[in-house]
Design a protein around this motif. Structure first.
Motif, PDB file in Angstrom:
ATOM      1  N   VAL A 206       0.888  -1.161   0.000  1.00 40.02           N
ATOM      2  CA  VAL A 206       0.000   0.000   0.000  1.00 40.02           C
ATOM      3  C   VAL A 206       0.923   1.207   0.000  1.00 40.02           C
ATOM      4  N   THR A 207       0.941   1.958  -1.067  1.00 36.01           N
ATOM      5  CA  THR A 207       1.896   3.055  -1.192  1.00 36.01           C
ATOM      6  C   THR A 207       1.400   4.284  -0.444  1.00 36.01           C
ATOM      7  N   SER A 208       2.333   5.005   0.144  1.00 38.34           N
ATOM      8  CA  SER A 208       1.984   6.216   0.885  1.00 38.34           C
ATOM      9  C   SER A 208       1.994   7.411  -0.063  1.00 38.34           C
ATOM     10  N   ARG A 209       1.635   8.572   0.458  1.00 39.43           N
ATOM     11  CA  ARG A 209       1.668   9.795  -0.364  1.00 39.43           C
ATOM     12  C   ARG A 209       3.108  10.180  -0.707  1.00 39.43           C
ATOM     13  N   THR A 210       4.047   9.757   0.134  1.00 38.53           N
ATOM     14  CA  THR A 210       5.466  10.025  -0.121  1.00 38.53           C
ATOM     15  C   THR A 210       6.219   8.691  -0.093  1.00 38.53           C
ATOM     16  N   PRO A 211       6.074   7.865  -1.133  1.00 36.75           N
ATOM     17  CA  PRO A 211       6.695   6.537  -1.126  1.00 36.75           C
ATOM     18  C   PRO A 211       8.216   6.628  -1.102  1.00 36.75           C
ATOM     19  N   ASN A 212       8.832   5.657  -0.425  1.00 34.57           N
ATOM     20  CA  ASN A 212      10.277   5.625  -0.252  1.00 34.57           C
ATOM     21  C   ASN A 212      10.816   4.345  -0.885  1.00 34.57           C
ATOM     22  N   LEU A 213      11.554   4.476  -1.973  1.00 37.64           N
ATOM     23  CA  LEU A 213      12.069   3.313  -2.693  1.00 37.64           C
ATOM     24  C   LEU A 213      12.944   2.443  -1.807  1.00 37.64           C
ATOM     25  N   ARG A 214      13.801   3.070  -1.004  1.00 34.20           N
ATOM     26  CA  ARG A 214      14.722   2.298  -0.168  1.00 34.20           C
ATOM     27  C   ARG A 214      13.973   1.440   0.841  1.00 34.20           C
ATOM     28  N   VAL A 215      12.945   2.025   1.440  1.00 36.25           N
ATOM     29  CA  VAL A 215      12.153   1.267   2.413  1.00 36.25           C
ATOM     30  C   VAL A 215      11.408   0.127   1.731  1.00 36.25           C
ATOM     31  N   MET A 216      10.884   0.382   0.546  1.00 43.60           N
ATOM     32  CA  MET A 216      10.140  -0.658  -0.169  1.00 43.60           C
ATOM     33  C   MET A 216      11.036  -1.839  -0.523  1.00 43.60           C
ATOM     34  N   PHE A 262      -0.584   7.394  -5.561  1.00 45.73           N
ATOM     35  CA  PHE A 262      -0.994   8.783  -5.726  1.00 45.73           C
ATOM     36  C   PHE A 262      -0.368   9.384  -6.984  1.00 45.73           C
ATOM     37  N   ALA A 263      -0.937  10.494  -7.396  1.00 48.56           N
ATOM     38  CA  ALA A 263      -0.405  11.200  -8.567  1.00 48.56           C
ATOM     39  C   ALA A 263       1.031  11.635  -8.290  1.00 48.56           C
ATOM     40  N   GLY A 264       1.856  11.616  -9.320  1.00 47.89           N
ATOM     41  CA  GLY A 264       3.242  12.024  -9.158  1.00 47.89           C
ATOM     42  C   GLY A 264       4.194  10.894  -8.845  1.00 47.89           C
ATOM     43  N   ALA A 265       3.674   9.657  -8.737  1.00 42.85           N
ATOM     44  CA  ALA A 265       4.526   8.512  -8.374  1.00 42.85           C
ATOM     45  C   ALA A 265       5.005   7.741  -9.600  1.00 42.85           C
ATOM     46  N   GLU A 266       4.830   8.320 -10.784  1.00 40.51           N
ATOM     47  CA  GLU A 266       5.156   7.601 -12.010  1.00 40.51           C
ATOM     48  C   GLU A 266       6.632   7.237 -12.080  1.00 40.51           C
ATOM     49  N   SER A 267       7.502   8.135 -11.631  1.00 39.51           N
ATOM     50  CA  SER A 267       8.940   7.848 -11.694  1.00 39.51           C
ATOM     51  C   SER A 267       9.306   6.685 -10.781  1.00 39.51           C
ATOM     52  N   PHE A 272      10.609   0.185 -10.961  1.00 41.65           N
ATOM     53  CA  PHE A 272      10.311  -1.243 -10.817  1.00 41.65           C
ATOM     54  C   PHE A 272      10.103  -1.922 -12.175  1.00 41.65           C
ATOM     55  N   GLN A 273      10.054  -1.137 -13.240  1.00 36.89           N
ATOM     56  CA  GLN A 273       9.901  -1.726 -14.570  1.00 36.89           C
ATOM     57  C   GLN A 273      11.250  -2.253 -15.050  1.00 36.89           C
ATOM     58  N   ILE A 274      11.435  -3.547 -14.896  1.00 36.23           N
ATOM     59  CA  ILE A 274      12.692  -4.210 -15.243  1.00 36.23           C
ATOM     60  C   ILE A 274      12.382  -5.280 -16.288  1.00 36.23           C
ATOM     61  N   ASN A 275      13.212  -5.379 -17.260  1.00 31.58           N
ATOM     62  CA  ASN A 275      12.987  -6.319 -18.357  1.00 31.58           C
ATOM     63  C   ASN A 275      13.349  -7.738 -17.913  1.00 31.58           C
ATOM     64  N   LEU A 276      12.357  -8.432 -17.371  1.00 33.19           N
ATOM     65  CA  LEU A 276      12.532  -9.813 -16.936  1.00 33.19           C
ATOM     66  C   LEU A 276      11.374 -10.644 -17.478  1.00 33.19           C
ATOM     67  N   GLN A 277      11.659 -11.872 -17.774  1.00 31.54           N
ATOM     68  CA  GLN A 277      10.601 -12.769 -18.249  1.00 31.54           C
ATOM     69  C   GLN A 277       9.680 -13.151 -17.091  1.00 31.54           C
ATOM     70  N   THR A 284      -3.090   0.000  -8.572  1.00 27.41           N
ATOM     71  CA  THR A 284      -4.428   0.580  -8.401  1.00 27.41           C
ATOM     72  C   THR A 284      -4.264   2.052  -8.043  1.00 27.41           C
ATOM     73  N   SER A 285      -5.122   2.877  -8.602  1.00 25.08           N
ATOM     74  CA  SER A 285      -4.997   4.312  -8.364  1.00 25.08           C
ATOM     75  C   SER A 285      -6.270   5.027  -8.807  1.00 25.08           C
ATOM     76  N   GLN A 286      -6.448   6.243  -8.285  1.00 25.34           N
ATOM     77  CA  GLN A 286      -7.503   7.117  -8.779  1.00 25.34           C
ATOM     78  C   GLN A 286      -7.066   7.781 -10.089  1.00 25.34           C
ATOM     79  N   PHE A 287      -5.771   7.649 -10.390  1.00 29.10           N
ATOM     80  CA  PHE A 287      -5.197   8.382 -11.517  1.00 29.10           C
ATOM     81  C   PHE A 287      -4.671   7.406 -12.575  1.00 29.10           C
ATOM     82  N   GLU A 288      -4.613   7.889 -13.797  1.00 27.57           N
ATOM     83  CA  GLU A 288      -4.011   7.108 -14.871  1.00 27.57           C
ATOM     84  C   GLU A 288      -2.519   7.442 -14.978  1.00 27.57           C
ATOM     85  N   PHE A 289      -1.741   6.455 -15.422  1.00 21.99           N
ATOM     86  CA  PHE A 289      -0.315   6.656 -15.666  1.00 21.99           C
ATOM     87  C   PHE A 289      -0.018   6.154 -17.081  1.00 21.99           C
TER      88      PHE A 289
END
Length: 765
Positions: A206-216, A262-267, A272-277, A284-289
């Motif tokens: 469940v992502t927060s409003r200020t997600p932290n990559l290192r913590v994840m 939340f919006a703004g989390a696209e980066s 996490f988009q890694i080219n793996l088979q 899930t979001s209220q917003f489109e990416f």
């Protein structure tokens, strides 16, 4: 490959198998010989791991000398047994076998993990050894179980599954308004058998409003049983993420689920988009990416599904003589709910069994075009006054958290209770709010829910419902509100805080800080605060000095939401609080004498959860505990892994009524003078696997009425004279203690009910 250990033998699986065979054949020392064989068997899969240390550690006299000595002693004992044992040797060898078992467990649970860390190659991932790893809370990225099957989700579930399994889709976004059921749909999808067959690894955040990559990434490591690594920047975390996913993909497909983005989390998502088979991402979001991946739009419930759900939840329906009038009310209610499952659930339950006039009031209170909070407002308004107060308190906890029920109950006992109030009353309040679908209760199903012990129940709340609770408090000014939440991000305080010139009136104050907070506090006058909730994420945290001025403070809850333990300092600010009754610390690094040294005269309960203790101080220090903590009645220590002994001063708290030391896997003994606790009524020691025996002085606890030793699998016996507790002891909970011997004196326990999952081996007369 074998490793030469000195003393004339090699370490390999053949050596272990020889010792195991001999231990099983020689039966005069059952069940200890069986335990020895079982312990040795658990070392077999670790032999390759130990052999891999060759060239990195000093096997004969350095790092592994402890294991060398223990195995040598095991071989000597086995050889002695084979040669023959006289009657006077038997008790000596019995004690030696028990010591060998304990030493092997101790090495495997602690030293081996440390050696693994030391021999870790640069940039590599160090896997815990499942057989003997020190247990930690690793359930960090599991998909929540759907608590219900909502009507109208069959078709969306089928559509979403089809899209996710499309080979051309690597990332997919489920988009819908708040309350539409996105989380429920995705949870049902992840527990679908076909999906679980394709994706062997499914991880959920469940992502927060200020997600932290290192913590994840840290959570992902811990969840999969790897050593926790600390990252100095996001690049290191991203590199580690790739290595982890590459290692996991060999065991099947991987699905990452990011809920409520939340919006703004696209980066962040693109990291996490890694080219793996066989690797996919579901969001899930209220917003489109659009640049991240295609979107699946989840629609509100169809009219008939919404109607069926409302009728199901609101039944029994009110008595009515005019069906057309009621149908009109039903249609107007459905129109206001707008097909949103969350709103239908809350509204439907609030109307359950209510009269026709209340249905009319509900419809009349709504107007066209209202927000989701305004649609939910009538459900709040319908609550009884005491439940309104309790519901609003829920906004003081962080979003998307699983809160231990005992934390909330302790809060309410002090805010609303009287001298005769029972925690059972406030557990009922939680059940009442859950029955209105205003929060959810998640039973863990492993702890006794009695005597005010509710650690086995977690509480969650939908973000919208939390926002509804916060909205009620915002109707009052900052200075006058009963509940105030202070959120500090990167040492930046909100504007209202900086401009504060007068004392605030809040009874409940919650302060949240992120991992970059430096504990630089700004003064604030809080003379009426009775409960303080501190949510922190940094590894070093100094308690705010403003606490010293909170003379009415009764409850202090400190929760660390970061991955690493937080070193808490400035406990001295608590020393001037005459009314402080309850303190709870979670994921903190403390010294067990920090609190006794403060001489808190009113303190009634201390709770340590997932804490680490620098020093236990078994030696006597110049503190009269009975005077320093004269009112202390309850101590809880849960999931504190480095605690091997209960500190000596606990047995000097003569006012103590409840002592709970649970899930402390290294705990090996209790104080011998535990009989000083003449008022002790409840003793909980559940899931302390390394605990071998209770002090004989336990039988002198004449007021003890409940003893919980469930899952203490290392426990071999109860005190011989436990029958002395015949008048008060009513219950011994000993599930999974099938090796524990019951002494003959238990026949004197006339009021006793014994709970166990298996019959003990024998009774000792």
């Amino acid at each position: 490959m074998s490793v030469w250990f000195g003393r004339g033998f090699l370490f390999n699986s053949s050596l272990l198998e020889t010792l195991i065979f001999a231990a099983k054949v020689y039966t005069d020392f059952k069940p200890l010989s069986e335990d020895l064989a079982s312990t040795l068997e658990r070392l077999i899969p670790l032999s390759e791991e130990i052999e891999s240390f060759q060239g990195k550690l000093d096997f004969a006299y350095g790092d592994l000398k402890e294991l060398v000595d223990t195995l040598f002693r095991a071989r000597e004992v086995v050889n002695t047994c084979i040669e023959g044992v006289s009657w006077f040797q038997k008790p000596i060898l019995t004690r030696e076998i028990q010591r060998i078992i304990n030493d092997m467990l101790k090495f495997s649970q602690t030293k081996l993990q440390f050696l693994q860390f030391r021999t870790l190659d640069d940039g590599g991932l160090c896997k815990r050894i499942d057989g003997f790893s020190v247990p930690v809370y690793t359930d960090l990225c599991s998909v929540p179980l759907p608590d219900k099957d909502l009507l109208g989700f069959d078709y969306p579930l089928m559509e979403l599954k089809k899209k996710l399994l499309d080979d051309s889709v690597g990332s997919l976004v489920v988009c819908a308004p708040t309350g539409c059921g996105k989380t429920t749909l995705v949870a049902q999808l992840c527990h679908d058998q076909e999906i679980k067959g394709v994706f062997k690894h499914i991880f959920y955040w469940v992502t927060s409003r200020t997600p932290n990559l290192r913590v994840m990434v840290q959570h992902l490591l811990l969840h999969n049983g790897f050593k926790d690594l600390t990252f100095s920047n996001d690049s290191q975390a991203a590199n580690c993420l790739r290595k982890l996913l590459e290692e996991l993909k060999g065991n099947g497909g991987i699905l990452l689920v990011f809920d409520d983005v939340f919006a703004g989390a696209e980066s962040l998502l693109k990291t996490f988009q890694i080219n793996l088979q066989d690797y996919k991402i579901l969001v899930t979001s209220q917003f489109e990416f659009p640049s991240f991946g295609p979107t699946y739009h989840l629609k509100p419930l169809a009219h008939q599904d919404a109607k069926n759900l409302l009728i199901q939840l609101a039944s029994p329906l009110p008595h009515h003589t005019n069906p057309y009038e009621f149908e009109d009310l039903l249609q107007k209610t459905l129109k206001r709910c707008n097909g949103l499952p969350l709103v239908i659930e809350v509204v439907g339950v609030s109307l359950k069994g209510r009269g026709l006039h209340l249905w009319k009031d509900q419809v009349e209170s709504w107007s066209e075009g209202k927000t989701i909070l305004e649609r939910l407002q009538p459900s709040f308004d319908a609550l009884k006054p005491h439940l309104k107060e309790c519901f609003m308190d829920m906004g003081s906890f962080l979003e998307d958290q699983k809160i231990c029920a005992s934390v909330i109950i302790d809060l309410w006992v002090e805010l609303y209770g009287t001298s005769s109030s029972s925690s059972i009353v406030y557990m009922k309040y939680l059940n009442d709010l859950a029955s209105q679908n205003l929060l959810k209760l998640i039973p863990l199903g492993k702890n006794e829910q009695e005597d005010g012990f509710y650690n086995g129940i977690l509480v969650t709340q939908h973000d919208v419902l939390r926002e509804l609770a916060i909205h009620q408090s915002r109707l009052e000014s900052i200075l006058e509100t009963k509940r105030l939440h202070l959120k500090i991000i990167k040492n930046i305080f909100p504007d209202w805080y900086s401009n504060l010139r007068q004392p605030i009136n809040a009874r409940l104050l919650s302060i949240s800080t992120d991992d970059l907070f430096s504990s630089s506090w700004v003064e604030m006058d809080c003379p009426n605060v009775e409960a303080l909730i501190l949510n922190l994420s940094s590894s070093d945290y100094a308690l705010p000095s403003i606490i010293a001025g909170m003379k009415k403070l009764k409850v202090l809850t400190i929760t660390n939401h970061g991955v690493s333990l937080a070193k808490i300092t400035n406990f001295a600010c608590l020393g001037s609080l005459p009314n402080l009754k309850r303190i709870r610390l979670e994921k903190a690094s403390v010294t067990l004498l920090d609190l006794p040294q403060l001489r808190l005269g009113s303190l009634q309960k201390i709770s340590f959860v997932m804490c680490s203790f620098h020093e236990v101080f078994y030696e006597c220090v110049d503190i009269d505990i009975s005077k320093a903590l004269p009112s202390l009645q309850e101590i809880e220590i849960d999931y504190c892994y480095d605690l091997d002994e209960v500190p000596y001063w606990v047995s000097q708290v003569v006012s103590l009524k409840k002592l709970s030391v649970t899930n402390c896997y290294k705990l090996s003994r209790l104080p011998n003078d535990i009989d000083n606790l003449s008022k002790l009524e409840v003793l909980r020691l559940a899931s302390c696997f390394n605990l071998c025996e209770l002090p004989e002085t336990t039988s002198e606890l004449r007021n003890l009425r409940f003893l919980d030793i469930s899952d203490c699998t290392g426990l071999r016996k109860l005190p011989l004279e436990i029958g002395k507790l015949q008048k008060k002891l009513k219950k011994i909970s000993m599930r999974k203690c099938w090796r524990c011997e019951l002494p003959g004196s238990v026949v004197n326990l006339e009021n006793l009910e014994v709970i166990c999952s298996a019959v003990p081996n024998n009774y000792v007369a």
